[in-house]
Design a protein around this motif. Sequence first.
Motif, PDB file in Angstrom:
ATOM      1  N   ASP A 231       0.863  -1.182   0.000  1.00 47.85           N
ATOM      2  CA  ASP A 231       0.000   0.000   0.000  1.00 47.85           C
ATOM      3  C   ASP A 231       0.899   1.232   0.000  1.00 47.85           C
ATOM      4  OD1 ASP A 231      -1.595   2.194   0.676  1.00 47.85           O
ATOM      5  OD2 ASP A 231      -2.828   1.064   2.074  1.00 47.85           O
ATOM      6  N   PRO A 232       0.746   2.135  -0.978  1.00 49.92           N
ATOM      7  CA  PRO A 232       1.621   3.312  -1.032  1.00 49.92           C
ATOM      8  C   PRO A 232       1.618   4.145   0.246  1.00 49.92           C
ATOM      9  CG  PRO A 232       0.381   3.107  -3.067  1.00 49.92           C
ATOM     10  CD  PRO A 232      -0.175   2.081  -2.128  1.00 49.92           C
ATOM     11  N   SER A 233       0.550   4.056   1.034  1.00 47.64           N
ATOM     12  CA  SER A 233       0.491   4.777   2.304  1.00 47.64           C
ATOM     13  C   SER A 233       0.927   3.917   3.482  1.00 47.64           C
ATOM     14  CB  SER A 233      -0.938   5.302   2.549  1.00 47.64           C
ATOM     15  OG  SER A 233      -1.297   6.238   1.553  1.00 47.64           O
ATOM     16  N   GLY A 234       1.275   2.671   3.212  1.00 45.60           N
ATOM     17  CA  GLY A 234       1.677   1.758   4.263  1.00 45.60           C
ATOM     18  C   GLY A 234       0.508   0.898   4.706  1.00 45.60           C
ATOM     19  N   ASP A 235       0.592  -0.392   4.477  1.00 45.57           N
ATOM     20  CA  ASP A 235      -0.496  -1.304   4.847  1.00 45.57           C
ATOM     21  C   ASP A 235      -0.722  -1.270   6.361  1.00 45.57           C
ATOM     22  OD1 ASP A 235      -1.194  -4.319   5.793  1.00 45.57           O
ATOM     23  OD2 ASP A 235      -2.182  -3.826   3.910  1.00 45.57           O
ATOM     24  N   PRO A 236      -1.908  -0.861   6.832  1.00 47.10           N
ATOM     25  CA  PRO A 236      -2.137  -0.712   8.272  1.00 47.10           C
ATOM     26  C   PRO A 236      -1.922  -1.994   9.067  1.00 47.10           C
ATOM     27  CG  PRO A 236      -3.889   0.358   7.019  1.00 47.10           C
ATOM     28  CD  PRO A 236      -3.077  -0.435   6.036  1.00 47.10           C
ATOM     29  N   ALA A 237      -2.309  -3.122   8.505  1.00 49.89           N
ATOM     30  CA  ALA A 237      -2.162  -4.384   9.231  1.00 49.89           C
ATOM     31  C   ALA A 237      -0.688  -4.751   9.403  1.00 49.89           C
ATOM     32  CB  ALA A 237      -2.912  -5.499   8.506  1.00 49.89           C
ATOM     33  N   LEU A 238       0.094  -4.553   8.359  1.00 46.08           N
ATOM     34  CA  LEU A 238       1.515  -4.857   8.458  1.00 46.08           C
ATOM     35  C   LEU A 238       2.233  -3.891   9.401  1.00 46.08           C
ATOM     36  CD1 LEU A 238       2.299  -5.760   4.738  1.00 46.08           C
ATOM     37  CD2 LEU A 238       2.367  -7.307   6.707  1.00 46.08           C
ATOM     38  N   ILE A 239       1.810  -2.636   9.397  1.00 46.76           N
ATOM     39  CA  ILE A 239       2.399  -1.672  10.329  1.00 46.76           C
ATOM     40  C   ILE A 239       2.052  -2.056  11.759  1.00 46.76           C
ATOM     41  CG2 ILE A 239       2.259   0.726  11.120  1.00 46.76           C
ATOM     42  CD1 ILE A 239       1.980   1.512   8.153  1.00 46.76           C
ATOM     43  N   ALA A 240       0.819  -2.479  11.975  1.00 41.93           N
ATOM     44  CA  ALA A 240       0.413  -2.917  13.315  1.00 41.93           C
ATOM     45  C   ALA A 240       1.237  -4.125  13.764  1.00 41.93           C
ATOM     46  CB  ALA A 240      -1.078  -3.248  13.326  1.00 41.93           C
ATOM     47  N   GLU A 241       1.487  -5.061  12.849  1.00 35.89           N
ATOM     48  CA  GLU A 241       2.304  -6.226  13.187  1.00 35.89           C
ATOM     49  C   GLU A 241       3.740  -5.814  13.508  1.00 35.89           C
ATOM     50  OE1 GLU A 241       1.460  -9.329  13.661  1.00 35.89           O
ATOM     51  OE2 GLU A 241      -0.646  -9.004  13.175  1.00 35.89           O
ATOM     52  N   THR A 242       4.237  -4.828  12.794  1.00 38.34           N
ATOM     53  CA  THR A 242       5.587  -4.325  13.068  1.00 38.34           C
ATOM     54  C   THR A 242       5.659  -3.758  14.487  1.00 38.34           C
ATOM     55  OG1 THR A 242       5.881  -3.756  10.729  1.00 38.34           O
ATOM     56  CG2 THR A 242       7.383  -2.727  12.302  1.00 38.34           C
ATOM     57  N   ARG A 243       4.648  -3.016  14.880  1.00 46.58           N
ATOM     58  CA  ARG A 243       4.612  -2.440  16.227  1.00 46.58           C
ATOM     59  C   ARG A 243       4.584  -3.534  17.294  1.00 46.58           C
ATOM     60  NH1 ARG A 243       3.347   2.777  16.938  1.00 46.58           N
ATOM     61  NH2 ARG A 243       2.218   2.804  14.944  1.00 46.58           N
ATOM     62  N   VAL A 244       3.779  -4.562  17.056  1.00 44.90           N
ATOM     63  CA  VAL A 244       3.698  -5.683  18.004  1.00 44.90           C
ATOM     64  C   VAL A 244       5.055  -6.372  18.125  1.00 44.90           C
ATOM     65  CG1 VAL A 244       2.705  -7.979  18.379  1.00 44.90           C
ATOM     66  CG2 VAL A 244       1.234  -6.077  17.682  1.00 44.90           C
ATOM     67  N   LEU A 245       5.697  -6.600  16.991  1.00 39.17           N
ATOM     68  CA  LEU A 245       7.001  -7.274  16.995  1.00 39.17           C
ATOM     69  C   LEU A 245       8.031  -6.464  17.780  1.00 39.17           C
ATOM     70  CD1 LEU A 245       8.737  -9.000  14.029  1.00 39.17           C
ATOM     71  CD2 LEU A 245       9.965  -7.249  15.296  1.00 39.17           C
ATOM     72  N   LEU A 246       8.106  -5.168  17.539  1.00 36.45           N
ATOM     73  CA  LEU A 246       9.089  -4.328  18.220  1.00 36.45           C
ATOM     74  C   LEU A 246       8.859  -4.314  19.725  1.00 36.45           C
ATOM     75  CD1 LEU A 246       9.265  -1.272  15.774  1.00 36.45           C
ATOM     76  CD2 LEU A 246      10.898  -3.158  15.994  1.00 36.45           C
ATOM     77  N   ARG A 247       7.611  -4.167  20.126  1.00 37.31           N
ATOM     78  CA  ARG A 247       7.303  -4.136  21.555  1.00 37.31           C
ATOM     79  C   ARG A 247       7.648  -5.465  22.216  1.00 37.31           C
ATOM     80  NH1 ARG A 247       1.689  -1.155  23.023  1.00 37.31           N
ATOM     81  NH2 ARG A 247       2.250   1.001  22.473  1.00 37.31           N
ATOM     82  N   ALA A 248       7.295  -6.561  21.552  1.00 30.71           N
ATOM     83  CA  ALA A 248       7.543  -7.880  22.146  1.00 30.71           C
ATOM     84  C   ALA A 248       9.040  -8.140  22.289  1.00 30.71           C
ATOM     85  CB  ALA A 248       6.889  -8.968  21.291  1.00 30.71           C
ATOM     86  N   TYR A 249       9.801  -7.806  21.274  1.00 31.74           N
ATOM     87  CA  TYR A 249      11.236  -8.069  21.327  1.00 31.74           C
ATOM     88  C   TYR A 249      11.924  -7.174  22.362  1.00 31.74           C
ATOM     89  CZ  TYR A 249      16.102  -8.457  19.953  1.00 31.74           C
ATOM     90  OH  TYR A 249      17.462  -8.658  19.965  1.00 31.74           O
ATOM     91  N   LEU A 250      11.561  -5.887  22.391  1.00 35.11           N
ATOM     92  CA  LEU A 250      12.242  -4.968  23.292  1.00 35.11           C
ATOM     93  C   LEU A 250      11.774  -5.081  24.737  1.00 35.11           C
ATOM     94  CD1 LEU A 250      12.502  -1.839  20.991  1.00 35.11           C
ATOM     95  CD2 LEU A 250      14.353  -3.322  21.776  1.00 35.11           C
ATOM     96  N   ALA A 251      10.719  -5.854  24.979  1.00 36.71           N
ATOM     97  CA  ALA A 251      10.311  -6.080  26.359  1.00 36.71           C
ATOM     98  C   ALA A 251      11.401  -6.770  27.155  1.00 36.71           C
ATOM     99  CB  ALA A 251       9.021  -6.916  26.392  1.00 36.71           C
ATOM    100  N   GLN A 252      12.230  -7.572  26.477  1.00 36.92           N
ATOM    101  CA  GLN A 252      13.324  -8.250  27.180  1.00 36.92           C
ATOM    102  C   GLN A 252      14.440  -7.294  27.557  1.00 36.92           C
ATOM    103  OE1 GLN A 252      15.395 -11.095  24.671  1.00 36.92           O
ATOM    104  NE2 GLN A 252      15.157  -9.778  22.869  1.00 36.92           N
ATOM    105  N   VAL A 253      14.470  -6.123  26.919  1.00 36.14           N
ATOM    106  CA  VAL A 253      15.487  -5.130  27.218  1.00 36.14           C
ATOM    107  C   VAL A 253      14.989  -4.098  28.207  1.00 36.14           C
ATOM    108  CG1 VAL A 253      17.003  -3.367  26.217  1.00 36.14           C
ATOM    109  CG2 VAL A 253      16.498  -5.441  24.924  1.00 36.14           C
ATOM    110  N   PHE A 254      13.791  -3.578  27.938  1.00 35.75           N
ATOM    111  CA  PHE A 254      13.282  -2.459  28.741  1.00 35.75           C
ATOM    112  C   PHE A 254      12.213  -2.866  29.739  1.00 35.75           C
ATOM    113  CE2 PHE A 254      14.435  -0.345  24.617  1.00 35.75           C
ATOM    114  CZ  PHE A 254      15.553   0.299  25.104  1.00 35.75           C
ATOM    115  N   GLY A 255      11.622  -4.054  29.556  1.00 37.03           N
ATOM    116  CA  GLY A 255      10.484  -4.428  30.391  1.00 37.03           C
ATOM    117  C   GLY A 255      10.873  -4.815  31.804  1.00 37.03           C
TER     118      GLY A 255
END
Length: 255
Positions: A231-255
């Motif tokens: 999607d030229p504006s950025g697929d919302p579902a894929l962006i949402a998945e990216t956010r979930v991935l980043l939060r889950a991975y960085l929870a081991q660092v900052f959580g």
Amino acid sequence: MESVPPHPHANLRRVPVQQRSAERLARILDAGAELLDETGYEQLSTRAVADRAGVPIGSVYRFFPNKRALVDALAERNLDVYAERIAGRLADIPASEWRAAIDAVLDEYLAMKRAVPGFGLVDFGPPVPVADAPDEANRRVAGRLAALLAGHLVRAPGRAAAVFGRGVEPVAGPEPGPDADAGPDVADGPGGAGAEPGPGDLAPADPDLLRAVLVCVEAADALLQLAFRTDPSGDPALIAETRVLLRAYLAQVFG
């Protein structure tokens, strides 16, 4: 579309000293960004950039030996602006709210991707990597982000000693080429008058934090490329998945 201010660049032939020269450089970079959106990298030319910027072709060559150097400078400017925007967002986020900080990092990238001229093709690195050198764009981004996050989140009680750590060291840049045709309104770069470091120019020495941020940058880069191909504006579902991935991975660092 958003306008972007000029920033010193380690690979400039000459670093602007006077305001008029800085403004001329900004016009050249702005013109290059606009033409990237219109024609792509392969059709980009220094002559077209000069015409669009309303400057003599010699003014372009005063700063850049070729279009690749111009695009490198545009990518560096984008990274400087990105770091400034994140720093501004972090100033309003409590140090304990690491998820909000990570959201700000992602949201500012998306905002620039959608609004800043040329960013869709040249965000933080050129579209065509040099054949005999690895693409270090994501490592530069990771260094900036790690420095910003460390500087902000280190204030959270109980985290500083465990997560961050042993000071900072400068990130070296390539050496500039010689140029005997300097004008009175520019200085040799880098290190000329007016060449100040941008936000995040210092990277944390802590290898664990830097590695974690690099993993996130590489993963997000791949996912967001897919999102904007879909999607030229950025697929919302894929962006949402990216956010979930980043939060889950960085929870081991900052959580």
